[in-house]
Design a protein around this motif. Structure first.
Motif: not given
Length: 258
Positions: A172-198
């Motif tokens: 995704v390039g340098l400009i958008l890299v933080i979004a791809l780094l954080t968004l999937p994990a942020a969504i996963a945290m809403q449905y999983q409560h263990s670190l491995k599950g996230i």
């Protein structure tokens, strides 16, 4: 997907998004220098990412009061150095521009092997030091009492984040890299409560977002990286609204049950 799931989870849980952003944008210095010298921008990115991670980690540990300002300065200096080297490189730096905005369709076979190698390093490191990273993220004081070298594992964590940044720059390039780094994990945290599950759910989401972005961008000839981020962003907003609505209904029904 592997990079998103493994290290994105730590970034979100540890709340080091700004530090990860500083590392990501400092990478441009190494890429620009490597391109200027006729070397591989990927190797330049790896070296500068690791150096930036150690510098920013050291700043975080030593100057906590002024860390935001100092990290912003390192962020800006890194980008400025990269831009200067790009400007001094003869010809139009088309290849380097793809690293700024992402071009997953132009990733070479050699770069795929580099990405595979970085993924193996991330998996090995998380497997070996999973408990250490877990305690550093959630209870540093307890880790110190147990004799864990918190500063060492914190810097190691930032170095692994730096390698993940290099992985995602290809997509995704340098400009958008933080979004791809954080968004999937942020969504996963809403449905999983263990670190491995996230981590597992975030890896699956990272793969789905990447594949969906490629498919949707193909026919209208849209930038693949930007499409991937747009899908991830929309999914995060929808997921957050659903999650908030679910919590509101649960809270509203609680007094009646009592």
């Amino acid at each position: 997907g592997v990079g998103c799931g493994l290290m994105g989870t730590y970034v979100v849980v540890k709340r080091i998004n700004f530090l990860a952003g500083g590392i990501a944008h400092s990478v441009l210095a190494g890429m620009g220098l490597a391109y200027f010298l006729g070397g591989s921008p990927v190797f330049g990115a790896i070296i500068s990412a690791l150096v930036a991670a150690l510098i920013i980690g050291w700043i975080k540990l030593r100057w906590q009061e002024d860390e935001d300002t100092i990290i912003a300065a390192v962020w800006s200096i890194g980008m400025a150095i990269g831009i200067i080297f790009i400007a001094k490189t003869p010809g139009y730096s088309v290849d380097l521009m793809s690293y700024l905005f992402g071009n997953i369709l132009m990733v070479s076979s050699d770069e795929l092997y580099i990405m595979l190698g970085l993924d193996i390093i991330l998996l090995a490191a998380v497997s070996v030091f999973y408990k250490h990273f877990l305690i550093v993220c959630f209870d540093e004081e307890f880790a110190k009492l147990r004799g864990v070298n918190v500063n060492l594992f914190y810097l190691l964590l930032l170095c692994l984040v730096a390698l993940t940044v290099v992985l995602l720059i290809q997509v995704v390039g340098l400009i958008l890299v933080i979004a791809l780094l954080t968004l999937p994990a942020a969504i996963a945290m809403q449905y999983q409560h263990s670190l491995k599950g996230i981590m597992i759910l975030a890896m699956v989401l990272g793969i789905l977002f990447s594949c969906a972005g490629l498919i949707i961008s193909y026919e209208p000839d849209l930038p693949a990286g930007a499409t991937i981020i747009l899908i991830a962003g929309v999914c995060y907003i929808i997921s957050s609204l659903i999650n908030r609505s679910r919590k509101s209904r649960k809270f509203a029904g609680h007094p009646k049950e009592v």
